[in-house]
Motif scaffolding. Structure first.
Motif, PDB file in Angstrom:
ATOM      1  N   SER A 131       0.827  -1.204   0.000  1.00  0.00           N
ATOM      2  CA  SER A 131       0.000   0.000   0.000  1.00  0.00           C
ATOM      3  C   SER A 131       0.863   1.257   0.000  1.00  0.00           C
ATOM      4  O   SER A 131       2.042   1.226   0.373  1.00  0.00           O
ATOM      5  N   LEU A 132       0.262   2.362  -0.401  1.00  0.00           N
ATOM      6  CA  LEU A 132       0.992   3.630  -0.404  1.00  0.00           C
ATOM      7  C   LEU A 132       1.429   3.995   1.011  1.00  0.00           C
ATOM      8  O   LEU A 132       2.550   4.491   1.212  1.00  0.00           O
ATOM      9  N   ARG A 133       0.573   3.724   1.955  1.00  0.00           N
ATOM     10  CA  ARG A 133       0.933   4.018   3.352  1.00  0.00           C
ATOM     11  C   ARG A 133       2.181   3.237   3.767  1.00  0.00           C
ATOM     12  O   ARG A 133       3.075   3.781   4.423  1.00  0.00           O
ATOM     13  N   GLU A 134       2.252   1.963   3.377  1.00  0.00           N
ATOM     14  CA  GLU A 134       3.397   1.141   3.743  1.00  0.00           C
ATOM     15  C   GLU A 134       4.665   1.602   3.018  1.00  0.00           C
ATOM     16  O   GLU A 134       5.756   1.627   3.598  1.00  0.00           O
ATOM     17  N   LEU A 135       4.520   1.970   1.750  1.00  0.00           N
ATOM     18  CA  LEU A 135       5.683   2.469   1.016  1.00  0.00           C
ATOM     19  C   LEU A 135       6.242   3.730   1.665  1.00  0.00           C
ATOM     20  O   LEU A 135       7.457   3.896   1.790  1.00  0.00           O
ATOM     21  N   ARG A 136       5.340   4.620   2.048  1.00  0.00           N
ATOM     22  CA  ARG A 136       5.793   5.848   2.709  1.00  0.00           C
ATOM     23  C   ARG A 136       6.515   5.545   4.016  1.00  0.00           C
ATOM     24  O   ARG A 136       7.502   6.190   4.364  1.00  0.00           O
ATOM     25  N   ARG A 137       6.043   4.548   4.714  1.00  0.00           N
ATOM     26  CA  ARG A 137       6.692   4.172   5.970  1.00  0.00           C
ATOM     27  C   ARG A 137       8.079   3.587   5.698  1.00  0.00           C
ATOM     28  O   ARG A 137       9.054   3.905   6.395  1.00  0.00           O
ATOM     29  N   LEU A 138       8.180   2.771   4.655  1.00  0.00           N
ATOM     30  CA  LEU A 138       9.441   2.113   4.361  1.00  0.00           C
ATOM     31  C   LEU A 138      10.546   3.094   3.989  1.00  0.00           C
ATOM     32  O   LEU A 138      11.713   2.888   4.344  1.00  0.00           O
ATOM     33  N   VAL A 172       9.295   7.251  -4.953  1.00  0.00           N
ATOM     34  CA  VAL A 172       9.708   6.983  -6.329  1.00  0.00           C
ATOM     35  C   VAL A 172       9.803   5.466  -6.507  1.00  0.00           C
ATOM     36  O   VAL A 172      10.496   4.789  -5.742  1.00  0.00           O
ATOM     37  N   VAL A 173       9.116   4.955  -7.511  1.00  0.00           N
ATOM     38  CA  VAL A 173       9.144   3.523  -7.823  1.00  0.00           C
ATOM     39  C   VAL A 173       9.846   3.341  -9.167  1.00  0.00           C
ATOM     40  O   VAL A 173       9.482   3.973 -10.157  1.00  0.00           O
ATOM     41  N   GLN A 174      10.867   2.477  -9.179  1.00  0.00           N
ATOM     42  CA  GLN A 174      11.635   2.220 -10.398  1.00  0.00           C
ATOM     43  C   GLN A 174      11.731   0.722 -10.644  1.00  0.00           C
ATOM     44  O   GLN A 174      11.694  -0.084  -9.704  1.00  0.00           O
ATOM     45  N   VAL A 230       5.297   8.763  -7.143  1.00  0.00           N
ATOM     46  CA  VAL A 230       4.034   8.360  -6.534  1.00  0.00           C
ATOM     47  C   VAL A 230       3.622   9.355  -5.459  1.00  0.00           C
ATOM     48  O   VAL A 230       4.251   9.455  -4.402  1.00  0.00           O
ATOM     49  N   ASP A 231       2.555  10.107  -5.760  1.00  0.00           N
ATOM     50  CA  ASP A 231       1.964  11.039  -4.797  1.00  0.00           C
ATOM     51  C   ASP A 231       0.637  10.534  -4.257  1.00  0.00           C
ATOM     52  O   ASP A 231       0.211  10.934  -3.175  1.00  0.00           O
ATOM     53  N   ALA A 236       2.366   2.689 -11.230  1.00  0.00           N
ATOM     54  CA  ALA A 236       3.622   2.020 -10.898  1.00  0.00           C
ATOM     55  C   ALA A 236       3.442   0.505 -10.830  1.00  0.00           C
ATOM     56  O   ALA A 236       4.320  -0.254 -11.267  1.00  0.00           O
ATOM     57  N   ALA A 237       2.303   0.064 -10.320  1.00  0.00           N
ATOM     58  CA  ALA A 237       2.052  -1.370 -10.166  1.00  0.00           C
ATOM     59  C   ALA A 237       1.903  -2.082 -11.499  1.00  0.00           C
ATOM     60  O   ALA A 237       2.038  -3.313 -11.575  1.00  0.00           O
ATOM     61  N   LYS A 238       1.644  -1.332 -12.586  1.00  0.00           N
ATOM     62  CA  LYS A 238       1.543  -1.941 -13.905  1.00  0.00           C
ATOM     63  C   LYS A 238       2.915  -2.299 -14.476  1.00  0.00           C
ATOM     64  O   LYS A 238       3.005  -3.090 -15.422  1.00  0.00           O
ATOM     65  N   MET A 239       3.966  -1.700 -13.916  1.00  0.00           N
ATOM     66  CA  MET A 239       5.321  -2.053 -14.354  1.00  0.00           C
ATOM     67  C   MET A 239       5.694  -3.404 -13.763  1.00  0.00           C
ATOM     68  O   MET A 239       5.281  -3.743 -12.654  1.00  0.00           O
ATOM     69  N   PRO A 240       6.475  -4.190 -14.491  1.00  0.00           N
ATOM     70  CA  PRO A 240       6.894  -5.484 -13.950  1.00  0.00           C
ATOM     71  C   PRO A 240       7.947  -5.321 -12.865  1.00  0.00           C
ATOM     72  O   PRO A 240       8.840  -4.484 -12.981  1.00  0.00           O
TER      73      PRO A 240
END
Length: 494
Positions: A172-179, A186-188, A201-202, A210-214
């Protein structure tokens, strides 16, 4: 700003050309890059090296005059069309013709960004592709692997972006922000160039994109500041010990809507803006560490690039590795010439052909000078990408018939003289490189070339990490006046 011509050491230049000639060993040099003028900084300008001029160039866009190889095969030359599709498909579109053209030469050396099965087929039996293998490039450049590369190279932890690797589905976005301890993430992923494979990712919609990228993914905190790039040359000595040379780092403008450059994509680079000395020293040290890791682990040599971020308070965070030639390779070569040296590209080609390179200076001395130059206020080269930002196809009007040196006056561009090197543009002038060939139809989003020169900070084309300077805006406005929509005849009012 005029090119401050150094005292070129004729013997040094002769040694560089001699070693490249010996490495080629009578084999024809074939360039296979999008720009058929690739490498022009080496074989034109104030100290040209004739051996670097390709016998044949295969590419997407036509070369011109002094920048031309001996022979060229381009998609633009066949279709008189430029667009987004063409710059992505040119190798496939020219496959048969390129194979036939190169087959006329015995034992060709094909210079490219990386070696693919197609290029090896073009080179044919007895031919050589002088580039890193595509599979190794994919492994090293995979953005998800970059954090582990920094760790394995011994790059200090405070030069790492706060981030993590995600091998499965994105949380989740919340978890990514925490990490990553940041509201903006930024997802790459993958090994794409030019800003592809990166999503800022805002919100949830950005996360869905971003999730559509492999995967796997590299997820980092968004850091405000300048994007930067530096070119690194790795050359083993006769005993197999690596010598790593780090070029002056740039300031890269990213996401320039006014220039038609999307978020995360480069609008060009300039090497004339000063760096904090400590930041430059830390970047150079990290680059050398990574070069040693790449050699010891994978026997990677030749040119590679590092992207980083420079914050307003002088912190540096490494962001990406590109173990190949880059979009910056052409113009960054001027940095070496400003130091009285042949371009790195000459040593790169020589080393990729497994021939010794003896003309380079001591690496430690070179890198110490790099830091001094980066912290100074001396002139440096720049380039600004030119894109077609309109919604209908255009052609260039007759005032921009060929690439060369122009000046901006009365709100438009005026031809001055032929040119192919940043040094060809004098005070108040600009080199327009890689313009479409006369009559070429340019579709929305098409690359229209680059504006290049040598300047100081006062006249740099970029005012901030994401905006053009007044000089940059004036240049683009003048350029736009020469774009003729296909629904209007030349000479009629817009």
């Amino acid at each position: 700003m005029t090119f401050p011509v150094p005292e070129f050491d004729t013997g040094l230049w002769q040694a560089a050309e001699h070693e490249l000639t010996a490495a080629l060993d009578g084999r024809p040099l074939v360039a296979a890059e999008r720009f058929a003028s690739s490498g022009r900084t080496s074989y034109t300008g104030p100290a040209p090296i004739a051996a670097a001029r390709p016998t044949l160039a295969v590419g997407c866009y036509e070369p011109w005059g002094p920048a031309s190889p001996v022979e060229a095969l381009t998609l633009e030359g066949r279709t008189a069309l430029r667009g987004v599709d063409q710059r992505r498909s040119w190798t496939a579109d020219l496959d048969r013709a390129a194979h036939a053209a190169i087959r006329r030469y015995r034992r060709p050396v094909v210079a490219a960004w990386y070696a693919t099965d197609r290029l090896r087929r073009w080179a044919g039996p007895g031919g050589t592709v002088a580039a890193i293998d595509a599979a190794l490039r994919a492994e090293v450049e995979d953005k998800a692997n970059f954090g582990s590369i920094l760790t394995a190279s011994g790059v200090p932890a405070d030069l790492h972006l706060p981030g993590t690797r995600v091998d499965g589905l994105l949380p989740s976005l919340r978890e990514l922000r925490r990490l990553v301890r940041s509201d903006k993430v930024v997802v790459q992923c993958g090994v794409d160039s030019g800003g592809r494979g990166t999503v800022f990712v805002d919100d949830e919609a950005d996360l869905a994109r971003a999730a559509k990228m492999p995967g796997p993914y590299r997820v980092t905190a968004f850091v405000t500041g300048w994007s930067v790039n530096t070119t690194v040359l790795s050359v083993p000595d006769a005993d197999g010990r690596l010598r790593a040379y780090v070029d002056r780092p740039s300031h890269k403008a990213v996401g320039l809507p006014e220039a038609g450059i999307g978020a995360g994509k480069s609008g060009g680079n300039t090497w004339c803006l000063p760096w904090p000395e400590e930041a430059a020293a830390r970047l150079v040290d990290a680059a050398v560490r990574i070069a040693r890791w790449a050699w010891e682990t994978h026997r990677i040599k030749g040119l590679f690039g590092l992207d980083a971020l420079l914050t307003a308070d002088g912190q540096v965070f490494l962001n990406e590795i590109n173990c190949r030639n880059q979009g910056t390779t052409e113009v960054s070569a001027v940095n070496q010439q400003l130091r009285g040296l042949p371009p790195f590209l000459i040593a790169h080609l020589t080393a990729m052909l497994d021939h010794p390179v003896t003309w380079l200076p001591d690496a430690d001395d070179f890198n110490t000078t790099t830091v001094d130059l980066a912290a100074g206020t001396g002139p440096g080269p720049y380039y600004l990408k030119l894109r077609h930002r309109g919604q209908v196809s255009v052609r260039l009007d007759h005032h921009l018939g060929l690439p060369g040196v122009y000046r901006v006056a009365e709100g438009r561009l005026w031809w001055v003289r032929p040119g192919a090197h940043s040094a060809d543009a004098g005070p108040g002038e600009v080199l327009l490189a890689n313009l479409p060939a006369p009559g070429t139809l340019c579709e929305p989003g098409a690359e229209l070339g680059t504006a290049e020169g040598i300047t100081t900070a006062a006249d740099a084309p970029f005012a901030s990490p994401h905006t053009l300077s007044q000089a940059g805006r004036a240049l683009l406005a003048a350029f736009d006046r020469h774009l003729l929509p296909t629904d209007r005849q030349e000479g009629t009012a817009p």
